[in-house]
Design a protein around this motif. Structure first.
Motif, PDB file in Angstrom:
ATOM      1  N   GLY A  54      21.266  24.246   7.308  1.00 23.52           N
ATOM      2  CA  GLY A  54      20.981  22.918   6.533  1.00 23.52           C
ATOM      3  C   GLY A  54      21.618  21.719   7.001  1.00 23.52           C
ATOM      4  N   LYS A  55      23.014  21.997   7.701  1.00 23.55           N
ATOM      5  CA  LYS A  55      24.051  20.805   8.007  1.00 23.55           C
ATOM      6  C   LYS A  55      23.140  20.400   9.258  1.00 23.55           C
ATOM      7  N   GLU A  56      22.823  21.194  10.272  1.00 23.66           N
ATOM      8  CA  GLU A  56      22.190  20.770  11.441  1.00 23.66           C
ATOM      9  C   GLU A  56      21.047  20.204  11.511  1.00 23.66           C
ATOM     10  N   ILE A  57      20.112  20.447  10.262  1.00 23.02           N
ATOM     11  CA  ILE A  57      18.969  19.492   9.965  1.00 23.02           C
ATOM     12  C   ILE A  57      19.251  18.266   9.549  1.00 23.02           C
ATOM     13  N   GLU A  58      20.152  18.091   8.733  1.00 21.27           N
ATOM     14  CA  GLU A  58      20.519  16.763   8.291  1.00 21.27           C
ATOM     15  C   GLU A  58      21.095  16.085   9.560  1.00 21.27           C
ATOM     16  N   LEU A  59      21.924  16.749  10.592  1.00 20.32           N
ATOM     17  CA  LEU A  59      22.307  16.185  11.534  1.00 20.32           C
ATOM     18  C   LEU A  59      21.195  15.520  12.543  1.00 20.32           C
ATOM     19  N   ILE A  60      20.289  16.481  12.584  1.00 18.04           N
ATOM     20  CA  ILE A  60      19.161  16.218  13.416  1.00 18.04           C
ATOM     21  C   ILE A  60      18.384  14.809  12.998  1.00 18.04           C
ATOM     22  N   ASN A  61      18.040  14.787  11.617  1.00 16.10           N
ATOM     23  CA  ASN A  61      17.484  13.782  11.051  1.00 16.10           C
ATOM     24  C   ASN A  61      18.234  12.423  11.033  1.00 16.10           C
ATOM     25  N   SER A  62      19.260  12.511  11.205  1.00 20.12           N
ATOM     26  CA  SER A  62      20.118  11.212  11.139  1.00 20.12           C
ATOM     27  C   SER A  62      20.287  10.695  12.828  1.00 20.12           C
ATOM     28  N   MET A  63      19.960  11.443  13.809  1.00 22.84           N
ATOM     29  CA  MET A  63      20.152  11.090  15.152  1.00 22.84           C
ATOM     30  C   MET A  63      18.924  10.205  15.585  1.00 22.84           C
ATOM     31  N   GLY A  64      19.400   9.246  16.358  1.00 22.11           N
ATOM     32  CA  GLY A  64      18.179   8.650  17.099  1.00 22.11           C
ATOM     33  C   GLY A  64      17.528   9.185  18.270  1.00 22.11           C
ATOM     34  N   GLN A  65      18.124  10.304  18.977  1.00 23.68           N
ATOM     35  CA  GLN A  65      17.639  11.018  20.026  1.00 23.68           C
ATOM     36  C   GLN A  65      18.343  12.251  19.743  1.00 23.68           C
ATOM     37  N   TYR A  66      17.441  13.489  19.986  1.00 22.49           N
ATOM     38  CA  TYR A  66      18.015  14.503  19.880  1.00 22.49           C
ATOM     39  C   TYR A  66      18.936  15.174  21.007  1.00 22.49           C
ATOM     40  N   GLU A  67      20.022  15.712  20.684  1.00 22.53           N
ATOM     41  CA  GLU A  67      20.979  16.066  21.891  1.00 22.53           C
ATOM     42  C   GLU A  67      21.126  17.471  21.559  1.00 22.53           C
ATOM     43  N   ALA A  68      20.638  18.406  22.351  1.00 29.21           N
ATOM     44  CA  ALA A  68      20.506  19.969  22.008  1.00 29.21           C
ATOM     45  C   ALA A  68      22.055  20.536  22.250  1.00 29.21           C
ATOM     46  N   SER A  69      22.890  19.835  22.891  1.00 33.80           N
ATOM     47  CA  SER A  69      24.150  20.162  23.256  1.00 33.80           C
ATOM     48  C   SER A  69      25.274  20.113  22.060  1.00 33.80           C
ATOM     49  N   PHE A  70      24.605  19.458  21.071  1.00 27.51           N
ATOM     50  CA  PHE A  70      25.435  19.135  19.818  1.00 27.51           C
ATOM     51  C   PHE A  70      25.375  20.592  18.778  1.00 27.51           C
ATOM     52  N   PHE A  71      24.447  21.419  19.311  1.00 29.93           N
ATOM     53  CA  PHE A  71      24.070  22.526  18.422  1.00 29.93           C
ATOM     54  C   PHE A  71      24.330  23.930  19.036  1.00 29.93           C
ATOM     55  N   PHE A  72      25.636  24.357  18.763  1.00 32.61           N
ATOM     56  CA  PHE A  72      25.962  25.747  19.352  1.00 32.61           C
ATOM     57  C   PHE A  72      26.411  26.658  18.106  1.00 32.61           C
ATOM     58  N   VAL A  73      26.547  26.234  17.003  1.00 34.49           N
ATOM     59  CA  VAL A  73      27.311  27.280  15.937  1.00 34.49           C
ATOM     60  C   VAL A  73      26.095  28.234  15.708  1.00 34.49           C
ATOM     61  N   THR A  74      24.901  27.823  15.501  1.00 37.80           N
ATOM     62  CA  THR A  74      23.845  28.809  15.063  1.00 37.80           C
ATOM     63  C   THR A  74      23.964  29.762  16.082  1.00 37.80           C
ATOM     64  N   GLY A  75      23.704  29.313  17.279  1.00 42.09           N
ATOM     65  CA  GLY A  75      23.349  30.126  18.389  1.00 42.09           C
ATOM     66  C   GLY A  75      24.487  31.059  19.047  1.00 42.09           C
ATOM     67  N   LEU A  76      25.819  30.778  18.770  1.00 40.60           N
ATOM     68  CA  LEU A  76      26.953  31.632  19.020  1.00 40.60           C
ATOM     69  C   LEU A  76      27.952  31.993  18.173  1.00 40.60           C
ATOM     70  N   ILE A  77      28.359  30.875  17.191  1.00 41.70           N
ATOM     71  CA  ILE A  77      29.670  31.265  16.491  1.00 41.70           C
ATOM     72  C   ILE A  77      29.195  32.076  15.371  1.00 41.70           C
ATOM     73  N   VAL A  78      28.160  31.983  14.728  1.00 46.53           N
ATOM     74  CA  VAL A  78      27.731  32.619  13.382  1.00 46.53           C
ATOM     75  C   VAL A  78      27.380  34.126  13.890  1.00 46.53           C
ATOM     76  N   PRO A  79      26.497  34.457  14.850  1.00 50.11           N
ATOM     77  CA  PRO A  79      26.432  35.749  15.370  1.00 50.11           C
ATOM     78  C   PRO A  79      27.672  36.518  15.850  1.00 50.11           C
ATOM     79  N   VAL A  80      28.524  35.609  16.396  1.00 52.08           N
ATOM     80  CA  VAL A  80      29.814  36.348  16.864  1.00 52.08           C
ATOM     81  C   VAL A  80      30.732  36.827  15.613  1.00 52.08           C
ATOM     82  N   CYS A  81      30.679  35.876  14.445  1.00 56.44           N
ATOM     83  CA  CYS A  81      31.392  36.301  13.206  1.00 56.44           C
ATOM     84  C   CYS A  81      30.814  37.488  12.483  1.00 56.44           C
TER      85      CYS A  81
END
Length: 311
Positions: free
Chosen positions: A241-268
């Protein structure tokens, strides 16, 4: 194989373990009968030597253990009723959380497409409008010259690949916990009658209490693992949900900003699942069962004998 199908398969293995335990029930009953005779003879002899009245209640303990051995299957089913209820409730919670995660992932993909259309999809209506204004050519040329489109796509798919790998490791840990729970449970069921029979002998009085504690603790593995999965899924829903809000507020999408769902949450989640046996040991303490439970029973028996002697 689906996770629910694997859980159902493990239940079939446990039922097969109950059937296989019947092979040792007759042997355990024979050992229990011999142990009961020795137990009763020793207790009566000790009371006669001490010139104390014979107390009947402590002498019934071997018969209770042999009765449990005789009805071993129903006894196991009775012990598994609370844990099966917890497992079913945990599975329902996990299924609801999993559906929310799937919805949030779709929403995230749609948000990415809305923000960075030229880099990911072709939108005829929008491209026609941009073409009329001469912007679409400039954006496309800019993305090609700077390599932003390729860089974003490479970063995006790299993060998706890492997320897939961590999710696979996540599922492997879940299957491993379910498998270990099944192995431990089947072994305890198969050799349980012998443990109860040996508990009649002096020196092994607390073995059956420790067996019960370990059996309940092992059967708690699955509901605890499902609860950890549900908490991980809930964390993933919040982060998405936080990432969706951040994406909607971006002028251009930067994939490097989003690594929490891909790494941190599964590792936790993997770390939480690795702690399942420890958490189960906190809920049902198997290490202190021998001393604590045995002390309670021995104290009760001594109080009964003392009251009988005073009479």
């Amino acid at each position: 194989m689906d996770l629910q199908d694997f859980f159902d398969f493990t239940e079939l293995l446990i039922d097969a373990g109950i059937d296989n335990a019947r092979l040792l029930v007759e042997l355990a009953r024979a050992i229990g009968g011999i142990a009961a005779l020795l137990f009763i003879a020793k207790r009566i002899f000790e009371q006669l030597i001490a010139d104390n009245p014979i107390i009947i209640l402590p002498l019934l303990r071997p018969f209770a253990l042999v009765l449990v051995i005789t009805f071993w299957g129903p006894f196991i089913k009775l012990l598994m009723v609370p844990t099966n209820g917890l497992t079913q409730l945990s599975e329902e919670i996990y299924a609801d959380r999993q559906e929310l995660v799937s919805q949030r992932l779709i929403e995230k993909q749609e948000a990415i497409l809305r923000v960075d259309v030229p880099a990911f999809v072709e939108n005829p209506d929008k491209e026609a409008d941009l073409w009329d204004k001469g912007i679409n050519v400039l954006l496309t040329t800019y993305n090609i010259i700077t390599g932003r489109a390729i860089r974003n796509q490479v970063t995006y798919y790299t993060m998706e690949g890492l997320r897939y790998v961590t999710e696979v490791a996540f599922e492997v840990v879940v299957y491993l916990i379910a498998f270990l729970r099944t192995v431990f449970c089947v072994l305890l069921i198969v050799f349980g009658p012998l443990v109860f029979a040996l508990s009649i002998f002096d020196g092994f009085q607390d073995s059956y209490l420790q067996w019960i504690a370990r059996f309940i603790s092992v059967n708690l593995y699955l509901p605890i693992a499902l609860i950890v999965l549900s908490l991980t899924q809930q964390l993933l829903v919040y982060v998405l949900g936080k990432e969706i809000e951040l994406i909607n507020s971006m002028g251009q999408y930067e994939a490097s900003f989003f690594f929490v769902t891909g790494l941190i949450v599964p590792v936790c989640g993997i770390c939480g699942l690795a702690m399942v046996p420890k958490i189960s040991g906190w809920i049902v303490n198997t290490s202190g069962t021998s001393t604590g439970g045995g002390r309670i029973l021995r104290t009760a028996a001594m109080m009964a004998v003392s009251k009988g002697a005073l009479k």
